[in-house]
Design an enzyme around this catalytic site. Structure first.
Site, PDB file in Angstrom:
ATOM      1  N   GLY A  31      -1.264 -11.258   7.228  1.00 52.56           N
ATOM      2  CA  GLY A  31      -2.330 -11.228   8.237  1.00 52.56           C
ATOM      3  C   GLY A  31      -3.232 -10.009   8.133  1.00 52.56           C
ATOM      4  O   GLY A  31      -3.214  -9.283   7.165  1.00 52.56           O
ATOM      5  N   HIS A  34      -8.801  -9.733   5.189  1.00 55.68           N
ATOM      6  CA  HIS A  34     -10.008  -9.168   4.586  1.00 55.68           C
ATOM      7  C   HIS A  34     -10.456 -10.150   3.515  1.00 55.68           C
ATOM      8  O   HIS A  34      -9.804 -11.189   3.305  1.00 55.68           O
ATOM      9  CB  HIS A  34      -9.723  -7.769   4.023  1.00 55.68           C
ATOM     10  CG  HIS A  34      -8.514  -7.710   3.134  1.00 55.68           C
ATOM     11  ND1 HIS A  34      -8.467  -8.324   1.900  1.00 55.68           N
ATOM     12  CD2 HIS A  34      -7.281  -7.144   3.312  1.00 55.68           C
ATOM     13  CE1 HIS A  34      -7.307  -8.113   1.340  1.00 55.68           C
ATOM     14  NE2 HIS A  34      -6.541  -7.420   2.186  1.00 55.68           N
ATOM     15  N   HIS A  37      -7.898 -11.736   1.030  1.00 53.45           N
ATOM     16  CA  HIS A  37      -7.181 -12.918   1.538  1.00 53.45           C
ATOM     17  C   HIS A  37      -8.080 -14.160   1.495  1.00 53.45           C
ATOM     18  O   HIS A  37      -7.656 -15.240   1.103  1.00 53.45           O
ATOM     19  CB  HIS A  37      -6.758 -12.706   3.003  1.00 53.45           C
ATOM     20  CG  HIS A  37      -5.762 -11.611   3.219  1.00 53.45           C
ATOM     21  ND1 HIS A  37      -6.077 -10.470   3.920  1.00 53.45           N
ATOM     22  CD2 HIS A  37      -4.470 -11.481   2.861  1.00 53.45           C
ATOM     23  CE1 HIS A  37      -5.007  -9.691   3.989  1.00 53.45           C
ATOM     24  NE2 HIS A  37      -4.015 -10.273   3.353  1.00 53.45           N
ATOM     25  N   ASP A 150      -1.445  -7.074  -6.007  1.00 54.93           N
ATOM     26  CA  ASP A 150       0.003  -6.827  -5.973  1.00 54.93           C
ATOM     27  C   ASP A 150       0.576  -7.384  -7.277  1.00 54.93           C
ATOM     28  O   ASP A 150       1.238  -8.429  -7.288  1.00 54.93           O
ATOM     29  CB  ASP A 150       0.609  -7.494  -4.750  1.00 54.93           C
ATOM     30  CG  ASP A 150       0.015  -6.967  -3.466  1.00 54.93           C
ATOM     31  OD1 ASP A 150       0.583  -6.042  -2.889  1.00 54.93           O
ATOM     32  OD2 ASP A 150      -1.062  -7.470  -3.040  1.00 54.93           O
TER      33      ASP A 150
HETATM   34  P1  AMP Z   1      -0.685  -9.284   2.208  1.00 58.06           P
HETATM   35  O1  AMP Z   1      -1.200  -9.878   3.455  1.00 58.06           O
HETATM   36  O2  AMP Z   1      -1.082  -7.866   1.962  1.00 58.06           O
HETATM   37  O3  AMP Z   1       0.800  -9.526   2.017  1.00 58.06           O
HETATM   38  O4  AMP Z   1      -1.383 -10.093   1.023  1.00 58.06           O
HETATM   39  C1  AMP Z   1      -1.373 -11.484   0.975  1.00 58.06           C
HETATM   40  C2  AMP Z   1      -1.933 -11.926  -0.350  1.00 58.06           C
HETATM   41  O5  AMP Z   1      -3.250 -11.418  -0.507  1.00 58.06           O
HETATM   42  C3  AMP Z   1      -1.128 -11.402  -1.565  1.00 58.06           C
HETATM   43  O6  AMP Z   1      -1.054 -12.418  -2.554  1.00 58.06           O
HETATM   44  C4  AMP Z   1      -1.961 -10.242  -2.033  1.00 58.06           C
HETATM   45  O7  AMP Z   1      -1.818  -9.961  -3.401  1.00 58.06           O
HETATM   46  C5  AMP Z   1      -3.361 -10.761  -1.746  1.00 58.06           C
HETATM   47  N1  AMP Z   1      -4.317  -9.657  -1.659  1.00 58.06           N
HETATM   48  C6  AMP Z   1      -4.212  -8.526  -0.917  1.00 58.06           C
HETATM   49  N2  AMP Z   1      -5.260  -7.716  -1.131  1.00 58.06           N
HETATM   50  C7  AMP Z   1      -6.046  -8.337  -2.047  1.00 58.06           C
HETATM   51  C8  AMP Z   1      -7.282  -8.007  -2.698  1.00 58.06           C
HETATM   52  N3  AMP Z   1      -7.928  -6.885  -2.435  1.00 58.06           N
HETATM   53  N4  AMP Z   1      -7.786  -8.896  -3.589  1.00 58.06           N
HETATM   54  C9  AMP Z   1      -7.138 -10.048  -3.862  1.00 58.06           C
HETATM   55  N5  AMP Z   1      -5.978 -10.422  -3.275  1.00 58.06           N
HETATM   56  C10 AMP Z   1      -5.437  -9.576  -2.394  1.00 58.06           C
END
Ligand code: AMP
Length: 283
Positions: A31, A34, A37, A150
């Site tokens: 969640g 940005h 996501h 990631d």
């Molecule tokens: P998180 O909510 O941080 O667990 O991220 C959810 C998904 O969004 C994961 O697959 C992350 O790798 C991806 N994600 C997070 N930040 C970015 C970004 N700046 N660009 C592309 N994908 C992202």
């Protein structure tokens, strides 16, 4: 758009779609959305008949003393952004649905978790693999979309899906950045104004490393030292790791002969930020 909060309702929903021959795409998240996501969601939308995203701050991937309680949350905003991008279902379970009393099963992906975040955050990937395996069983997607920001997480998920014969296509998407280069992250919300400038040292150091490589530098130790020196000059930074690894095994390399990734994790004030660069790629 539907908001589903129980495992049973989500499984029933997905099962009925599958029975009707529909293709399900799934974007797992914690969640506080940005554009990073949202790009994953747009890709999922293109690849499916039904796009499911999950919002779940998974406690088992946070170690003691990490930012589980402080992790930014804003469900109403996430709901609005999801609707705008065409999400069909948000799976938004409480902890009691994901880890009910007497829960005791975990997924442990081995060698590729031995380095980088697996070294400095010992329980992290056990939590990530476990929650993703559970979410895959709950959402039953045909395709799932992850971000390459990631990088090691994507390698771990691909390994798990292959090793456990999960019938799911795993897609990796490029890192989405702010116009000044900072990789988008929910944790950027913690950055104070003066720290924002220091945070730019991550993406700038990746560019520095890329240009050294493009000029013929293949010694990992030399590149790592230059990157560490560069980041270290910025106030408020504290390096967790700067490493160059094989993109498949995640083992350190001494020379950049096979496809390699420069991965870094750095505290900038309170938040610990990560970023990476695959040598020879434009992004
Ligand atoms: P998180 O909510 O941080 O667990 O991220 C959810 C998904 O969004 C994961 O697959 C992350 O790798 C991806 N994600 C997070 N930040 C970015 C970004 N700046 N660009 C592309 N994908 C992202």
């Amino acid at each position: 758009m539907e908001i589903i909060k129980t495992v049973r309702d989500m499984q029933n929903f997905s099962e009925s779609l599958r029975l009707r021959g529909k293709r399900i795409a799934f974007v797992p998240t914690m969640g506080y959305f940005h554009n990073g996501h949202l790009e994953l969601m747009k890709e999922g939308k293109k690849r499916s008949d039904c796009l499911v995203t999950s919002i779940y701050v998974n406690p088992t991937q946070f170690g003691p003393g990490e930012d589980l309680d402080k992790y930014p949350r804003d469900f109403e905003r996430d709901e609005r952004l999801s609707r705008d991008v065409g999400v069909d279902v948000i799976f938004y379970p409480p902890n009691s649905q994901m880890y009910p009393e007497n829960y005791q099963t975990y997924v442990n992906v081995e060698n590729v978790t031995d380095n980088l975040c697996g070294l400095t955050r010992p329980v992290h990937f056990r939590g990530v693999a476990t929650v993703c395996a559970k979410l895959f069983n709950i959402v039953k997607p045909h395709v799932t979309i992850f971000g390459r920001k990631d990088f090691q997480q994507l390698v771990v998920i691909k390994r798990m899906v292959t090793d456990l014969n999960m019938d799911i296509e795993v897609v990796g998407m490029p890192t989405v950045r702010e116009s000044d280069g900072l990789a988008m992250s929910s944790r950027n919300a913690y950055l104070k104004e003066d720290e924002r400038e220091s945070a730019l040292s991550l993406s700038r150091s990746l560019r520095l490393a890329g240009s050294l490589y493009d000029q013929g530098q293949c010694d990992a130790g030399v590149i790592i030292k230059k990157v560490k020196d560069f980041i270290g000059k910025h106030p408020g930074t504290r390096i967790d790791y700067v490493k160059i690894c094989d993109v498949e095994t995640m083992k350190d390399v001494e020379r950049l002969e096979r496809k390699s990734v420069l991965a870094l994790a750095v505290w900038v004030g309170a938040p610990r930020l990560i970023d990476n660069y695959v040598f020879g790629e434009n992004k």
